[in-house]
Design a protein around this motif. Structure first.
Motif, PDB file in Angstrom:
ATOM      1  N   GLN A 371       0.821  -1.225   0.000  1.00  0.00           N
ATOM      2  CA  GLN A 371       0.000   0.000   0.000  1.00  0.00           C
ATOM      3  C   GLN A 371       0.848   1.264   0.000  1.00  0.00           C
ATOM      4  OE1 GLN A 371      -2.966   0.115   3.051  1.00  0.00           O
ATOM      5  NE2 GLN A 371      -3.600   2.208   2.599  1.00  0.00           N
ATOM      6  N   PRO A 372       1.866   1.391   0.887  1.00  0.00           N
ATOM      7  CA  PRO A 372       2.670   2.616   0.846  1.00  0.00           C
ATOM      8  C   PRO A 372       3.452   2.776  -0.460  1.00  0.00           C
ATOM      9  CG  PRO A 372       3.569   1.049   2.424  1.00  0.00           C
ATOM     10  CD  PRO A 372       2.224   0.559   2.036  1.00  0.00           C
ATOM     11  N   LEU A 373       3.884   1.669  -1.066  1.00  0.00           N
ATOM     12  CA  LEU A 373       4.589   1.773  -2.354  1.00  0.00           C
ATOM     13  C   LEU A 373       3.643   2.314  -3.427  1.00  0.00           C
ATOM     14  CD1 LEU A 373       6.750  -1.492  -2.399  1.00  0.00           C
ATOM     15  CD2 LEU A 373       7.585   0.877  -2.353  1.00  0.00           C
ATOM     16  N   THR A 374       2.386   1.829  -3.395  1.00  0.00           N
ATOM     17  CA  THR A 374       1.388   2.347  -4.346  1.00  0.00           C
ATOM     18  C   THR A 374       1.143   3.833  -4.108  1.00  0.00           C
ATOM     19  OG1 THR A 374       0.319   0.181  -4.404  1.00  0.00           O
ATOM     20  CG2 THR A 374      -0.979   2.067  -5.176  1.00  0.00           C
ATOM     21  N   HIS A 375       1.054   4.196  -2.803  1.00  0.00           N
ATOM     22  CA  HIS A 375       0.839   5.596  -2.455  1.00  0.00           C
ATOM     23  C   HIS A 375       2.015   6.457  -2.927  1.00  0.00           C
ATOM     24  CE1 HIS A 375      -1.419   8.327   0.498  1.00  0.00           C
ATOM     25  NE2 HIS A 375      -0.601   9.111  -0.211  1.00  0.00           N
ATOM     26  N   LEU A 376       3.246   5.965  -2.740  1.00  0.00           N
ATOM     27  CA  LEU A 376       4.432   6.708  -3.199  1.00  0.00           C
ATOM     28  C   LEU A 376       4.414   6.880  -4.704  1.00  0.00           C
ATOM     29  CD1 LEU A 376       7.270   5.119  -0.997  1.00  0.00           C
ATOM     30  CD2 LEU A 376       6.401   7.478  -0.870  1.00  0.00           C
ATOM     31  N   SER A 377       3.998   5.823  -5.411  1.00  0.00           N
ATOM     32  CA  SER A 377       3.938   5.903  -6.875  1.00  0.00           C
ATOM     33  C   SER A 377       2.953   6.962  -7.331  1.00  0.00           C
ATOM     34  CB  SER A 377       3.530   4.533  -7.433  1.00  0.00           C
ATOM     35  OG  SER A 377       3.404   4.580  -8.838  1.00  0.00           O
ATOM     36  N   PHE A 402       4.949  15.810   2.448  1.00  0.00           N
ATOM     37  CA  PHE A 402       4.506  15.304   3.756  1.00  0.00           C
ATOM     38  C   PHE A 402       3.938  13.890   3.614  1.00  0.00           C
ATOM     39  CE2 PHE A 402       1.230  14.797   7.026  1.00  0.00           C
ATOM     40  CZ  PHE A 402       1.996  15.024   8.166  1.00  0.00           C
ATOM     41  N   GLU A 403       3.161  13.660   2.541  1.00  0.00           N
ATOM     42  CA  GLU A 403       2.593  12.329   2.316  1.00  0.00           C
ATOM     43  C   GLU A 403       3.705  11.293   2.060  1.00  0.00           C
ATOM     44  OE1 GLU A 403      -0.166  12.542  -0.858  1.00  0.00           O
ATOM     45  OE2 GLU A 403      -1.580  13.862   0.202  1.00  0.00           O
ATOM     46  N   ILE A 404       4.685  11.711   1.256  1.00  0.00           N
ATOM     47  CA  ILE A 404       5.787  10.788   0.916  1.00  0.00           C
ATOM     48  C   ILE A 404       6.597  10.438   2.168  1.00  0.00           C
ATOM     49  CG2 ILE A 404       7.986  10.622  -0.317  1.00  0.00           C
ATOM     50  CD1 ILE A 404       6.623  12.255  -2.570  1.00  0.00           C
ATOM     51  N   VAL A 405       6.918  11.464   2.994  1.00  0.00           N
ATOM     52  CA  VAL A 405       7.686  11.216   4.221  1.00  0.00           C
ATOM     53  C   VAL A 405       6.919  10.297   5.167  1.00  0.00           C
ATOM     54  CG1 VAL A 405       8.590  12.297   6.321  1.00  0.00           C
ATOM     55  CG2 VAL A 405       9.009  13.337   4.102  1.00  0.00           C
ATOM     56  N   GLY A 406       5.602  10.481   5.260  1.00  0.00           N
ATOM     57  CA  GLY A 406       4.779   9.633   6.123  1.00  0.00           C
ATOM     58  C   GLY A 406       4.827   8.174   5.690  1.00  0.00           C
ATOM     59  N   GLN A 407       4.737   7.948   4.365  1.00  0.00           N
ATOM     60  CA  GLN A 407       4.788   6.573   3.870  1.00  0.00           C
ATOM     61  C   GLN A 407       6.166   5.940   4.082  1.00  0.00           C
ATOM     62  OE1 GLN A 407       2.122   4.887   2.838  1.00  0.00           O
ATOM     63  NE2 GLN A 407       0.969   6.741   3.369  1.00  0.00           N
ATOM     64  N   ILE A 408       7.218   6.751   3.901  1.00  0.00           N
ATOM     65  CA  ILE A 408       8.580   6.240   4.121  1.00  0.00           C
ATOM     66  C   ILE A 408       8.791   5.889   5.596  1.00  0.00           C
ATOM     67  CG2 ILE A 408      11.027   6.883   4.115  1.00  0.00           C
ATOM     68  CD1 ILE A 408      10.444   8.505   1.554  1.00  0.00           C
ATOM     69  N   GLU A 409       8.277   6.715   6.499  1.00  0.00           N
ATOM     70  CA  GLU A 409       8.374   6.420   7.931  1.00  0.00           C
ATOM     71  C   GLU A 409       7.635   5.126   8.274  1.00  0.00           C
ATOM     72  OE1 GLU A 409       6.972   9.751  10.113  1.00  0.00           O
ATOM     73  OE2 GLU A 409       8.827  10.911   9.854  1.00  0.00           O
TER      74      GLU A 409
END
Length: 586
Positions: A371-377, A402-409
């Motif tokens: 899910q976070p990889l899809t969100h990052l994409s 902010f969204e990208i940093v949240g998914q990476i965290e």
């Protein structure tokens, strides 16, 4: 010759063998004579064996010739005991507790006569030096009682250890101490405890061969000769067989086929050599074993070869308690090494179980990251599209950043959870049970969601304890993983897992219940056994190691039962910290 005690044991054929025993103190006696009328005396060497038992019934007196040359500047005391058949003794004596005490020196008469008033006399003559009589004999009961207490405690303690851990060398050592105790008691209580047995067999020879058998069994098991010393193993077992054969002859023919003195010395020598060879093979516990057997061998040689003028009864009562201490050190060290080896193996199994769980963990990470990889994409595509259309302003860029940093965290935390689970940590610390359960569930969250498994945690009261956090987390992981796999295997329509934590007065109760139809009744008692698995490719380590962690490490309880919907795993954790078992990491 009796290797453990010089004594004149006048009972059937023992009259012939013991009165001429070769020892320093027997040299004071020239010959032994018998009489049936208190008038005519004949040398006992002329007594016919076939008529001995019948003639003994009418025996009236015994005459012992004393060598006064041997007694020059020497003083001895005789303790003459009997089965209440002695009427009178020709020497001046003191009588205490049915025993007659006679002083013998160079001025004594050269003839000692013992008169009997009953048939079938049984006589025991114990010889003391002046120093032994004045300094040891007054405290004899106290000293011997202490010795018997030590040996009995060793016997009982090792028997309990055998019942606890089923190691055979504990059982054989208890058997050995039983035989030793019986021998010592038969030496001291000549006409008491073993009187009825003495009517049937030479009890001292009987117990000597019993010690030989027990000592051989103990040596084979303790030194593990079958594995490490096969040739010595054969020799030891051969002498065990000699001991059994001699007991057979004693019971049925009242005489041993082999001389107990020579057999005992050879058998002890073989066990000493075996222990030396095991020491060469780096067996440290064999050092204490060697010291104990060398001590016994030296004492037997002293008595058998008459190297020192000493009362053998006192020597043996001194040597055996020391021998018990040496063997206690040997067994304690071996037990400690076995425990360390067990803990090391458990640690390896725990690590092996973690490795076995790695595939499941990687699958969980894949679910967690999808899910976070899809969100990052999508976030990247949004930023790229805004840039191409010249609509990428600072506010939009900050929002997407902010969204990208949240998914990476989130992905980083997943890696941290994975790392914490596989980290080897044998230290105790304070932790909240509910928090650890939630962190462990986080490893499954995505896969549970993908499989539509409903997971519920309910907690009441204070669930904080001081114990092994990392290992407890692994137990929860194993149970949740098993529940998940069983739910998928049974293809449950509405799969669910309920985890309940409840504080009690003295402990904290944890129940993990699924609705996967439960465990087959025939498997309920096997579920925690090592390498038992109902899965096609299962290793059978997960629940076994969970049992070890909960019960051995955390001093708690782990059980399982079936409910109407499925299986319920029950963990009972004490509130107080368990005693730490791991001294170091392996």
């Amino acid at each position: 010759m009796n290797i453990l005690r010089y004594k004149f044991f006048i009972f059937f054929v023992l009259l012939l063998s013991n009165i001429y025993a070769q020892s320093f103190r027997s040299e004071m006696f020239k010959n032994l004579y018998y009489s049936f009328d208190n008038k005519e005396y004949k040398s006992i060497v002329h007594l016919k064996d076939e008529n001995f038992e019948e003639e003994l019934k009418s025996l009236k007196s015994l005459k012992i010739k004393i060598d006064q040359e041997y007694l020059k500047e020497k003083v001895y005391y005789l303790r003459i005991s009997s089965n209440n058949t002695i009427n009178e003794i020709s020497f001046k004596y003191t009588k205490k507790e049915e025993n007659f005490y006679v002083r013998i020196d160079e001025y004594s008469d050269e003839t000692l006569i013992i008169h009997f008033n009953k048939p079938d006399p049984l006589v025991d003559i114990e010889i003391y030096s002046l120093w032994e009589y004045e300094n040891i004999y007054p405290y004899e009961k106290l000293i011997f009682g202490f010795v018997y207490g030590i040996i009995f405690c060793a016997l009982f303690y090792n028997l309990i250890l055998y019942i606890y851990n089923k190691k055979k060398y504990f059982l054989y050592y208890s058997f050995l101490q039983f035989a030793v105790l019986c021998l010592l008691l038969s030496l001291y209580f000549s006409f008491g405890i073993f009187y009825n047995l003495a009517l049937l067999v030479d009890i001292e020879a009987f117990f000597i061969y019993l010690i030989l058998i027990a000592s051989g069994l103990f040596a084979v098991e303790f030194l593990n000769t079958k594995k490490h010393l096969p040739k010595m193993d054969f020799l030891i077992k051969t002498f065990i067989l000699f001991g059994i054969v001699n007991i057979f002859f004693l019971l049925f023919w009242e005489e041993a086929y082999f001389d107990e003195g020579k057999i005992s010395i050879i058998a002890l020598s073989i066990t000493v050599i075996s222990s030396i060879l095991r020491i060469i093979q780096k067996s440290k516990e064999a050092v204490f074993y060697l010291l104990g057997h060398v001590l016994i061998l030296i004492s037997v040689l002293i008595i058998e070869m008459d190297l020192i003028d000493i009362n053998p009864t006192y020597l043996i009562h001194l040597v055996f308690p020391i021998d018990v201490l040496f063997f206690a050190f040997a067994i304690s060290y071996k037990l400690k090494q076995s425990e360390l080896k067990r803990l090391k193996n458990e640690s390896l199994l725990i690590h092996q179980n973690k490795l076995a769980s790695m595939g499941e963990m990687i699958a969980n990470i894949a679910h967690q990251w999808r899910q976070p990889l899809t969100h990052l994409s999508y976030a990247y595509m949004n930023v790229q599209t805004a840039f191409e259309h010249d609509k990428l302003d600072k506010e939009y860029f900050d929002k997407k950043s902010f969204e990208i940093v949240g998914q990476i965290e989130f992905m980083s935390n997943t890696i941290n959870d994975f790392r914490d689970f596989f980290q080897s940590n044998k230290k105790t610390n304070d932790f909240e049970i509910k928090t650890i359960c939630e962190k462990t569930y986080a490893l499954f969250e995505s896969s549970f969601s993908h499989s539509n498994i409903l997971f519920t945690i309910k907690s009441t009261g204070n669930t904080k304890i001081h114990s092994y956090e990392n290992e407890f987390s692994q137990v929860v992981f194993n149970i949740l993983n098993n529940a998940k796999q069983q739910l998928l295997k049974e293809d449950i329509q509405k799969p669910s897992i309920f985890l309940t934590i409840e504080e009690k007065q003295q402990y904290i109760s944890i129940e993990i219940e699924d609705n996967a139809k439960g465990i087959k009744e025939e498997n309920l008692n096997k579920i925690f056994e090592p390498y038992f698995s109902t899965k096609d490719n299962g290793m059978g380590l997960g629940l076994y190691m969970s049992k070890v962690i909960i019960e051995d490490h955390m001093k708690a309880k782990l059980g399982v039962k079936n409910s109407k919907n499925g299986a319920v795993f029950m963990i009972t954790l004490p509130k107080k910290a368990p005693k730490r078992l791991f001294k170091k990491d392996f």
